[in-house]
Design a protein around this motif. Structure first.
Motif, PDB file in Angstrom:
ATOM      1  N   ILE A  41       0.871  -1.163   0.000  1.00  0.00           N
ATOM      2  CA  ILE A  41       0.000   0.000   0.000  1.00  0.00           C
ATOM      3  C   ILE A  41       0.914   1.221   0.000  1.00  0.00           C
ATOM      4  CG2 ILE A  41      -0.227   0.021   2.531  1.00  0.00           C
ATOM      5  CD1 ILE A  41      -3.163   1.032   2.040  1.00  0.00           C
ATOM      6  N   VAL A  42       0.575   2.192  -0.825  1.00  0.00           N
ATOM      7  CA  VAL A  42       1.315   3.450  -0.890  1.00  0.00           C
ATOM      8  C   VAL A  42       0.340   4.546  -0.497  1.00  0.00           C
ATOM      9  CG1 VAL A  42       2.661   5.031  -2.325  1.00  0.00           C
ATOM     10  CG2 VAL A  42       2.796   2.553  -2.733  1.00  0.00           C
ATOM     11  N   VAL A  43       0.698   5.306   0.559  1.00  0.00           N
ATOM     12  CA  VAL A  43      -0.189   6.350   1.061  1.00  0.00           C
ATOM     13  C   VAL A  43       0.557   7.671   1.148  1.00  0.00           C
ATOM     14  CG1 VAL A  43      -1.604   4.721   2.366  1.00  0.00           C
ATOM     15  CG2 VAL A  43       0.327   5.841   3.483  1.00  0.00           C
ATOM     16  N   THR A  44      -0.216   8.751   1.168  1.00  0.00           N
ATOM     17  CA  THR A  44       0.326  10.073   1.473  1.00  0.00           C
ATOM     18  C   THR A  44      -0.496  10.652   2.609  1.00  0.00           C
ATOM     19  OG1 THR A  44      -1.097  11.220  -0.106  1.00  0.00           O
ATOM     20  CG2 THR A  44       1.063  10.490  -0.918  1.00  0.00           C
ATOM     21  N   SER A  45       0.147  11.482   3.423  1.00  0.00           N
ATOM     22  CA  SER A  45      -0.546  12.130   4.536  1.00  0.00           C
ATOM     23  C   SER A  45       0.318  13.287   5.023  1.00  0.00           C
ATOM     24  CB  SER A  45      -0.782  11.129   5.670  1.00  0.00           C
ATOM     25  OG  SER A  45       0.423  10.829   6.331  1.00  0.00           O
ATOM     26  N   PRO A  46      -0.239  14.137   5.890  1.00  0.00           N
ATOM     27  CA  PRO A  46       0.587  15.196   6.471  1.00  0.00           C
ATOM     28  C   PRO A  46       1.791  14.644   7.245  1.00  0.00           C
ATOM     29  CG  PRO A  46      -1.725  15.725   6.749  1.00  0.00           C
ATOM     30  CD  PRO A  46      -1.662  14.308   6.217  1.00  0.00           C
ATOM     31  N   SER A  47       1.672  13.450   7.819  1.00  0.00           N
ATOM     32  CA  SER A  47       2.793  12.858   8.565  1.00  0.00           C
ATOM     33  C   SER A  47       4.007  12.631   7.689  1.00  0.00           C
ATOM     34  CB  SER A  47       2.380  11.532   9.202  1.00  0.00           C
ATOM     35  OG  SER A  47       1.378  11.734  10.162  1.00  0.00           O
ATOM     36  N   SER A  48       3.775  12.386   6.404  1.00  0.00           N
ATOM     37  CA  SER A  48       4.885  12.162   5.483  1.00  0.00           C
ATOM     38  C   SER A  48       5.223  13.416   4.690  1.00  0.00           C
ATOM     39  CB  SER A  48       4.533  11.023   4.511  1.00  0.00           C
ATOM     40  OG  SER A  48       3.486  11.412   3.634  1.00  0.00           O
ATOM     41  N   GLY A  49       4.637  14.547   5.072  1.00  0.00           N
ATOM     42  CA  GLY A  49       4.850  15.779   4.314  1.00  0.00           C
ATOM     43  C   GLY A  49       4.277  15.687   2.913  1.00  0.00           C
ATOM     44  N   GLY A  50       3.306  14.806   2.729  1.00  0.00           N
ATOM     45  CA  GLY A  50       2.692  14.608   1.418  1.00  0.00           C
ATOM     46  C   GLY A  50       3.471  13.681   0.507  1.00  0.00           C
ATOM     47  N   ALA A  51       4.619  13.189   0.972  1.00  0.00           N
ATOM     48  CA  ALA A  51       5.419  12.259   0.159  1.00  0.00           C
ATOM     49  C   ALA A  51       4.817  10.857   0.242  1.00  0.00           C
ATOM     50  CB  ALA A  51       6.858  12.226   0.667  1.00  0.00           C
ATOM     51  N   PRO A  52       4.895  10.092  -0.839  1.00  0.00           N
ATOM     52  CA  PRO A  52       4.364   8.728  -0.803  1.00  0.00           C
ATOM     53  C   PRO A  52       5.209   7.819   0.091  1.00  0.00           C
ATOM     54  CG  PRO A  52       5.298   9.230  -2.971  1.00  0.00           C
ATOM     55  CD  PRO A  52       5.397  10.471  -2.154  1.00  0.00           C
ATOM     56  N   ILE A  53       4.508   7.028   0.905  1.00  0.00           N
ATOM     57  CA  ILE A  53       5.141   6.055   1.793  1.00  0.00           C
ATOM     58  C   ILE A  53       4.648   4.674   1.375  1.00  0.00           C
ATOM     59  CG2 ILE A  53       5.355   5.237   4.177  1.00  0.00           C
ATOM     60  CD1 ILE A  53       6.659   7.971   3.642  1.00  0.00           C
ATOM     61  N   THR A  54       5.577   3.763   1.095  1.00  0.00           N
ATOM     62  CA  THR A  54       5.226   2.398   0.694  1.00  0.00           C
ATOM     63  C   THR A  54       5.402   1.463   1.878  1.00  0.00           C
ATOM     64  OG1 THR A  54       5.958   2.834  -1.562  1.00  0.00           O
ATOM     65  CG2 THR A  54       5.745   0.524  -0.915  1.00  0.00           C
ATOM     66  N   CYS A  55       4.345   0.729   2.189  1.00  0.00           N
ATOM     67  CA  CYS A  55       4.370  -0.236   3.283  1.00  0.00           C
ATOM     68  C   CYS A  55       3.866  -1.584   2.773  1.00  0.00           C
ATOM     69  CB  CYS A  55       3.453   0.207   4.427  1.00  0.00           C
ATOM     70  SG  CYS A  55       3.843   1.829   5.118  1.00  0.00           S
ATOM     71  N   GLY A  56       4.283  -2.641   3.421  1.00  0.00           N
ATOM     72  CA  GLY A  56       3.694  -3.944   3.178  1.00  0.00           C
ATOM     73  C   GLY A  56       2.380  -4.018   3.936  1.00  0.00           C
ATOM     74  N   ILE A  57       1.415  -4.785   3.411  1.00  0.00           N
ATOM     75  CA  ILE A  57       0.126  -4.922   4.098  1.00  0.00           C
ATOM     76  C   ILE A  57      -0.453  -6.304   3.854  1.00  0.00           C
ATOM     77  CG2 ILE A  57      -1.314  -3.975   2.236  1.00  0.00           C
ATOM     78  CD1 ILE A  57      -2.811  -2.465   4.631  1.00  0.00           C
ATOM     79  N   ALA A  73      -5.463  -6.107   9.938  1.00  0.00           N
ATOM     80  CA  ALA A  73      -4.530  -5.584   8.945  1.00  0.00           C
ATOM     81  C   ALA A  73      -3.169  -5.464   9.614  1.00  0.00           C
ATOM     82  CB  ALA A  73      -4.980  -4.235   8.403  1.00  0.00           C
ATOM     83  N   SER A  74      -2.150  -5.895   8.908  1.00  0.00           N
ATOM     84  CA  SER A  74      -0.794  -5.840   9.427  1.00  0.00           C
ATOM     85  C   SER A  74       0.062  -5.023   8.479  1.00  0.00           C
ATOM     86  CB  SER A  74      -0.238  -7.262   9.560  1.00  0.00           C
ATOM     87  OG  SER A  74       1.109  -7.237   9.936  1.00  0.00           O
ATOM     88  N   LEU A  75       0.651  -3.954   8.986  1.00  0.00           N
ATOM     89  CA  LEU A  75       1.543  -3.111   8.193  1.00  0.00           C
ATOM     90  C   LEU A  75       2.986  -3.482   8.505  1.00  0.00           C
ATOM     91  CD1 LEU A  75      -0.194   0.339   8.693  1.00  0.00           C
ATOM     92  CD2 LEU A  75      -0.057  -0.954   6.560  1.00  0.00           C
ATOM     93  N   THR A  76       3.822  -3.544   7.479  1.00  0.00           N
ATOM     94  CA  THR A  76       5.246  -3.828   7.643  1.00  0.00           C
ATOM     95  C   THR A  76       6.042  -2.798   6.859  1.00  0.00           C
ATOM     96  OG1 THR A  76       5.258  -5.346   5.750  1.00  0.00           O
ATOM     97  CG2 THR A  76       4.866  -6.319   7.936  1.00  0.00           C
ATOM     98  N   GLY A  77       7.317  -2.703   7.159  1.00  0.00           N
ATOM     99  CA  GLY A  77       8.183  -1.824   6.394  1.00  0.00           C
ATOM    100  C   GLY A  77       8.972  -0.844   7.227  1.00  0.00           C
ATOM    101  N   GLY A  78       8.714  -0.784   8.529  1.00  0.00           N
ATOM    102  CA  GLY A  78       9.481   0.116   9.384  1.00  0.00           C
ATOM    103  C   GLY A  78       9.215   1.577   9.088  1.00  0.00           C
ATOM    104  N   GLY A  79       9.976   2.448   9.744  1.00  0.00           N
ATOM    105  CA  GLY A  79       9.828   3.891   9.535  1.00  0.00           C
ATOM    106  C   GLY A  79       8.412   4.348   9.798  1.00  0.00           C
ATOM    107  N   LEU A  80       7.865   5.145   8.895  1.00  0.00           N
ATOM    108  CA  LEU A  80       6.498   5.642   9.051  1.00  0.00           C
ATOM    109  C   LEU A  80       5.453   4.533   8.976  1.00  0.00           C
ATOM    110  CD1 LEU A  80       6.576   9.011   7.062  1.00  0.00           C
ATOM    111  CD2 LEU A  80       6.571   8.684   9.537  1.00  0.00           C
ATOM    112  N   CYS A  81       5.812   3.370   8.427  1.00  0.00           N
ATOM    113  CA  CYS A  81       4.855   2.254   8.347  1.00  0.00           C
ATOM    114  C   CYS A  81       4.490   1.726   9.726  1.00  0.00           C
ATOM    115  CB  CYS A  81       5.416   1.126   7.489  1.00  0.00           C
ATOM    116  SG  CYS A  81       5.687   1.592   5.768  1.00  0.00           S
TER     117      CYS A  81
END
Length: 169
Positions: A41-57, A73-81
């Protein structure tokens, strides 16, 4: 002239009815528990400054009466994930409903309701909202692209394989 108008009216009805019947309503099968294979899953949000964040799901849930409810639901990928708390998981869950299916191509459409997440710091409050999804029967892939959510957030892409699920007309 009256018969010409009748012919046009009947022809228009037949054309609309034929187009509508090409993609019919659908239901998700079989009833019971399901889990997906790990996807992305690739999301954007204010937490990422609008940059896309890719996580496993990976998702899990149940199918009842043709509707899937995602309650895990299980998110993986570390960092903002590692930061989001998913809204409505486990209860009442994200509701996946099939809205159409074309058996000849194996293409389906659907919606996922109650999708959202929060991040405490840096703060984001995304959704809850509804996103549109597509289903490919041959690959058993559920996908989404460019789906906005409230809170200045979006699901840029979702790609997850659900090997135990199928769509039925």
């Amino acid at each position: 002239m009256k018969s010409f108008k009748t012919l046009v009216c009947v022809s228009s009805f037949a054309l609309c009815f034929g187009a509508a019947s090409m993609a019919s309503a659908a239901s998700i099968t079989p009833n019971g528990a399901f889990t997906t294979d790990p996807g992305t899953i690739v999301v954007t949000s204010p937490s990422s400054g609008g940059a896309p964040i890719t996580c496993g799901i990976t998702f899990g849930g149940t199918v009842t009466a043709g509707v899937a409810t995602i309650t895990a639901a299980s998110l993986t990928g570390g960092g903002l994930c590692a930061l989001p708390t998913l809204k409505n998981i486990p209860s009442p869950g994200w509701k996946l409903t099939a809205t159409g299916f074309t058996p000849s191509t194996g293409a389906g459409t659907g919606i996922v309701e109650r999708v959202g997440w929060t991040v405490v710091f840096p703060p984001s409050n995304c959704g809850a909202g509804t996103i549109n999804v597509a289903w490919d029967q041959a690959t058993q892939m559920l996908t989404a692209a460019n789906q906005p959510l409230s809170g200045n957030c979006s699901v840029q892409s979702l790609k997850v394989k659900a090997p135990t699920l199928t769509l039925a007309p």
